[in-house]
Design a protein around this motif. Sequence first.
Motif, PDB file in Angstrom:
ATOM      1  N   VAL A  49      10.286  35.772  -9.622  1.00 18.15           N
ATOM      2  CA  VAL A  49      10.158  34.322  -9.651  1.00 18.15           C
ATOM      3  C   VAL A  49      11.477  33.700  -9.197  1.00 18.15           C
ATOM      4  N   PHE A  95       6.578  41.235 -10.718  1.00 15.22           N
ATOM      5  CA  PHE A  95       6.690  40.006  -9.956  1.00 15.22           C
ATOM      6  C   PHE A  95       8.098  39.440 -10.013  1.00 15.22           C
ATOM      7  N   GLN A 132       5.276  33.996  -1.752  1.00 20.24           N
ATOM      8  CA  GLN A 132       4.295  32.909  -1.811  1.00 20.24           C
ATOM      9  C   GLN A 132       5.046  31.683  -2.313  1.00 20.24           C
ATOM     10  N   PHE A 191       5.105  27.817  -3.516  1.00 20.43           N
ATOM     11  CA  PHE A 191       4.290  26.719  -4.031  1.00 20.43           C
ATOM     12  C   PHE A 191       5.177  25.489  -4.141  1.00 20.43           C
ATOM     13  N   ILE A 230       7.226  32.999  -5.368  1.00 20.04           N
ATOM     14  CA  ILE A 230       6.767  34.159  -6.133  1.00 20.04           C
ATOM     15  C   ILE A 230       6.595  35.334  -5.186  1.00 20.04           C
ATOM     16  N   LYS A 231       7.056  36.504  -5.617  1.00 17.84           N
ATOM     17  CA  LYS A 231       6.691  37.743  -4.929  1.00 17.84           C
ATOM     18  C   LYS A 231       6.044  38.624  -5.966  1.00 17.84           C
ATOM     19  N   GLU A 232       4.999  39.298  -5.550  1.00 17.76           N
ATOM     20  CA  GLU A 232       4.319  40.099  -6.566  1.00 17.76           C
ATOM     21  C   GLU A 232       3.822  41.407  -5.974  1.00 17.76           C
ATOM     22  N   VAL A 245      -0.073  27.244 -11.452  1.00 19.88           N
ATOM     23  CA  VAL A 245      -0.364  27.834 -10.147  1.00 19.88           C
ATOM     24  C   VAL A 245      -0.930  29.222 -10.355  1.00 19.88           C
ATOM     25  N   GLU A 246      -1.803  29.612  -9.447  1.00 16.55           N
ATOM     26  CA  GLU A 246      -2.347  30.954  -9.510  1.00 16.55           C
ATOM     27  C   GLU A 246      -1.989  31.657  -8.219  1.00 16.55           C
ATOM     28  N   THR A 247      -1.438  32.845  -8.327  1.00 15.11           N
ATOM     29  CA  THR A 247      -1.008  33.554  -7.123  1.00 15.11           C
ATOM     30  C   THR A 247      -2.165  34.353  -6.553  1.00 15.11           C
ATOM     31  N   LYS A 248      -1.962  34.893  -5.374  1.00  9.14           N
ATOM     32  CA  LYS A 248      -3.002  35.714  -4.745  1.00  9.14           C
ATOM     33  C   LYS A 248      -3.338  36.919  -5.605  1.00  9.14           C
TER      34      LYS A 248
END
Lengths: 186, 684
Positions: free
Chosen positions: B201, B199, B127, B129, B170-172, B139-142
């Motif tokens: 970063v 996650f 994701q 941003f 970001i990968k989570e 920021v808020e991730t999915k």
Amino acid sequence: MQDQRIIELIGLNKHDQALLALYKNFPAVRKMIRLKGGNAQDAEDVFQEALIILCRKVKETEFVLHAQLSTYLFSVCRFLWKDELKKRKKQSVLDFESGLSTMEEQQWEGWVEEEARIGLAEKVVRELGERCREVLLLFYNGGMKLKDIAAKMGYSSENTAKNQKYKCLEAAKNKLRDMKQAIQTI
Amino acid sequence: MRNELELIATIEKYLNNEMSAEEKAAFEKNMAADPHLQEAVALQQEVMQGINNLHLKQKIQLARKRYYRHRNLTRWGLTGLVIIITIISILYYLRHHHTYKEKHAVVELNEQGQQQWADADKRLIPQVFVINAGNDTIVETKGGLVIQVPANGFLDENKQPVTGKMELIIKEAMDAASIMRAGLSSTFGIQLLESAGMFFVDARKDGKIISINPATGLYIERPTDTLLPGMKLFKGNRLADGRIDWVNPKPLEQDLTPVDINLLNFYPPGYLDSLAKWGYNYRNKKFTDSLYYSFSDLFLYPSYLEEEGEDVDNTPKYKHTPKPCGINPARIKAIWSNKFQNTLLATREFEERLRYIYKTDDNKVLDLYVNNLDKKLSDIDSMVTRLITGTLKQQFLVFAARHDGKVKISSILTQKLRQYYETKTSIFMEAVAKTNREFWNKQMQMDSLINERQVKHQKESQERTSRLFKEELDLNLKNVYHQLGYDTGFTPRIPTNKVYKVAIRETGWYNIDRFVNEETATRTSGNYTDPKTGKTATIKYQPVSFLVNKQEQFDTLFVYLLPDKLSSFMRLTQVNGRYAENLNEQIKYKLVCIACKGGRMFYYLLSGIEPKVYTEIELVEISQNELTRVLNREGSAQQESDVQKELAFFRFYNNDVKRQKRNAELEELRWRMFPIIYHCMDAK
């Protein structure tokens, strides 16, 4: 999910998906209530009541969406929580800026009052016998066919099921009338 | 089907809008004419709404469950109690900037400028941003991670703050499904871990690697519904076989959110509950505060306890050891104020600890928290464990293990608050002690005043009664002498004990005197025949009684008879709601009723009282001056002043009874509360 879609779903009595989508707003509400002196349980209670109010209102034909559903939900929650604080007579209620306009507050107030009135009827239904309650719920919300209801509840015919439903409705009506009278005499 | 059920079916058809236009019109016409039908329709509609609501509530519960299931923690394994949160930061990125965003999950070089990538790197969709590096950004991730990026939070290769647009990648993998899909495992060496999400970063500026500014850092929140103790942050270490091993665990910090300090409960455990149980208004903070803080004087003068240990009327309901132990209420007063808003103390976390601080009975424990406002709550917990032992120590170890963080505060403010705490505690103690002392001294003065006045009133009443008795006796004597044909030109003497002895030698007089005396004392009719002359004399008393309307509404009610031939009044006593007395035939009486209710006066007046039952006596309101005037007009000066005196006394007395009752209650409440404030004492 789009607001319009949520409203459509509620209109079609398909609450499950709509509610799940609306539940995404819960963290924000919880945060607000925690900041205003409530705990997680308070947040749950307020949020659920707000959902009920919103769902019913959305179904009404004259409902027009002026803002995002989430905004509505949040502002009903704010109002409910302010109301609750007032009931608990916390001193800080004076400092609680609900951030709502007077017009909005009045609207919510009307909705909440209506909710309390219906709450009484709900209590009556909840306190009916288990079978009665189930029959009524199946008839009025399950969208099930008469035949299936009769089979599910183990009634010999559709007519018996129907009769049973009316008897339960009658019982609920009588109880509600008694309760209202009792409240009036008090 | 029964008629009633038919009706219900019809109403249902109407409410469900299933009627034809004609049917509907007919039904509505019926309804307009029949209020019962209207009510039945309204009730049925409400019941249906009720059913709807119930249904909706069930659905909401369902939605709630599903919602939590989506967010809930994934628990793996038995041994691990660990959140794995990986911050793998800062990468070098060469050329394939655009591809990074799209299909390929990885670029050539990882954040450390190496070519090594784990399986998870490749499988998880990034994701991206785009943020402005110069601003504070959240920021808020999915998956629900909330990442706070402070302004100038990133540095370029020359260690200079990055400006302008940059990318945060970001990968989570926050739930079990995505963790497994990504091929991530949750192990620490050979230990299994329990994960609350993983996650990754990464940050780039124009394709170039940038690093997190160590001075600011990123602040990452993983919202969760249940906080598990012992969760830690692990760093991910890519292994050659594509797995990631989690290493270098660090405790998580939980920054505390201050709430309004006035909404917290700093009272000792059980304090409010007990007040509620005993029927006091525990929601009145003014009252609960003043009661609680009033206990602090015992820390200043512990000897008070010894004195108070003996109860006033020698019935020691409560016995306490004469040693104040517990947390000094003055210290609580010092911290439970707006001065400490937005500090460590204004948090739910501190509120929870305070309950156990009370159990330690050690003011030093409380001091530790107040004097270290700039420290992490968990650090203070650890300090506390060095002061105490036993199960309480265990409790504070548990607190410490939560790794609760701090509330940011400047060191100057910390200093100031520390001083405030020190000085205010002693000032409050002095003030409370002084107030208490002054209050009870005042009460003692009032106690002696009421005693004095009571004695005086009793003396006056006795004088009045004996004067009245003497006067009536004279009257009766004259009457009897007259009836028996004796000379009534002289003033008859009054029999006293001394005269009585002498009188035995004078039979006739003695007998008569006794007769009259007896009748007068008991106020009953009697006959006497003079043995010498054979003549008969009669004294006649006849009963009268009065019933006042709604007498229970008055605070006090006095019913007086004013005799015309006597100088004072008679106050009637009440028996079973009736005021009764016997009337002397020779005397004319007036009835005066006077009542008070909350400072207002009421009266009733009637002359020419006859021996009978008076009912329906209705009092009317009157001013104090008017009442004096009426009494002056109707009675003699002596009667008026006697009545006024008596009224004044009873007004005073009734007020004081309230005061005494309040004091007794207060005293009682303090005694009951002792074991809760100083719970090392035993209550008896």
